[in-house]
Motif scaffolding. Structure first.
Motif, short mmCIF file in Angstrom:
data_model
loop_
_atom_site.label_atom_id
_atom_site.label_comp_id
_atom_site.label_asym_id
_atom_site.label_seq_id
_atom_site.Cartn_x
_atom_site.Cartn_y
_atom_site.Cartn_z
N GLU A 89 3.11 3.64 -1.63
CA GLU A 89 3.36 3.92 -3.05
C GLU A 89 4.86 4.02 -3.34
O GLU A 89 5.55 4.85 -2.76
CB GLU A 89 2.66 5.23 -3.43
CG GLU A 89 2.48 5.42 -4.90
CD GLU A 89 1.59 4.38 -5.56
OE1 GLU A 89 1.90 3.99 -6.71
OE2 GLU A 89 0.59 3.96 -4.96
N ARG A 142 10.06 2.31 -1.87
CA ARG A 142 8.99 2.69 -0.95
C ARG A 142 9.55 3.48 0.24
O ARG A 142 8.83 4.26 0.85
CB ARG A 142 8.26 1.45 -0.45
CG ARG A 142 7.38 0.82 -1.51
CD ARG A 142 6.64 -0.40 -0.98
NE ARG A 142 5.68 -0.84 -1.98
CZ ARG A 142 6.02 -1.58 -3.04
NH1 ARG A 142 7.25 -1.97 -3.21
NH2 ARG A 142 5.09 -1.93 -3.92
N VAL A 197 8.25 5.02 -5.42
CA VAL A 197 8.75 6.01 -6.38
C VAL A 197 9.99 5.40 -7.00
O VAL A 197 10.98 5.14 -6.31
CB VAL A 197 9.07 7.35 -5.67
CG1 VAL A 197 9.67 8.34 -6.66
CG2 VAL A 197 7.83 7.92 -5.01
N LYS A 239 0.81 -1.22 0.00
CA LYS A 239 0.00 0.00 0.00
C LYS A 239 0.85 1.27 0.00
O LYS A 239 0.35 2.34 -0.32
CB LYS A 239 -0.93 0.02 1.22
CG LYS A 239 -2.00 -1.04 1.19
CD LYS A 239 -2.84 -0.97 2.47
CE LYS A 239 -3.87 -2.08 2.51
NZ LYS A 239 -4.62 -2.06 3.78
#
Length: 177
Positions: free
Chosen positions: A53, A59, A55, A51
């Motif tokens: 997110e 995380r 990049v 969950k």
């Protein structure tokens, strides 16, 4: 430093509000402490990590921290932080300080009163144990964290001796100053 305890034992069994995971940047489990926490927590922890997110696949960057629920662990939360690989960064001390600092601040933001840490970066990341103990205890003993009960769950008598010695030295220095 009366709020800091050093324990030889299994971090996954710590009955605290939050345990800190020495995670990798992907936060999806791995070896060492990270693998043990994911195994003890069960598949729910991995679902929680998904969950967060990513990049560019990351995380949790080095020195930062993220929080999830704890799956089947006795704690309410897992705080995931990524310590530095000692020989791969220019300033490992600053990054290790940041990992502890961000973890503790996240614990406070989430109303935790107790938190348990491993020796972040002291496994395959190669951080020298004595220096790591000094960095960790230095951050944890700051006034902003004096209301937290902080536990270090360490593996092996040698690690306990190193961390206990560093704590005793810091207490002695404070008493002199």
């Amino acid at each position: 430093m009366n709020n800091i305890s050093i324990i030889e034992g299994d971090l996954t069994k710590a009955n605290v509000d939050a345990i800190v995971n020495a995670a990798n940047p992907k936060m999806l489990g791995g070896g060492g402490v990270d693998g043990a926490i994911h195994q003890a927590a069960g598949p729910g922890l991995r679902k929680e990590c998904f969950k967060v997110e990513p990049v560019n696949g990351i995380r949790c960057p080095v020195g930062e921290a993220r929080i999830t629920s704890a799956g089947h662990l006795p704690s309410k939360y897992v705080i995931h932080t990524v310590g530095p690989v000692y020989k791969q960064v220019a300033n490992p001390r600053k990054l290790l300080e940041s990992a502890y600092l961000n973890s503790l601040r996240l614990a406070i933001e989430n109303h935790c009163q107790t938190v348990a840490f491993p020796a972040i970066s002291c496994g395959v990341y190669g951080y020298p144990h004595q220096e790591a103990a000094e960095v960790a205890l230095g951050v944890c003993s700051r006034d902003e964290f004096k209301e937290l009960q902080i536990y270090f769950y360490l593996i092996g008598n040698q690690m306990v001796e190193i961390w206990s010695g560093a704590k005793n030295n810091m207490n002695a220095d404070r008493n002199l100053g």
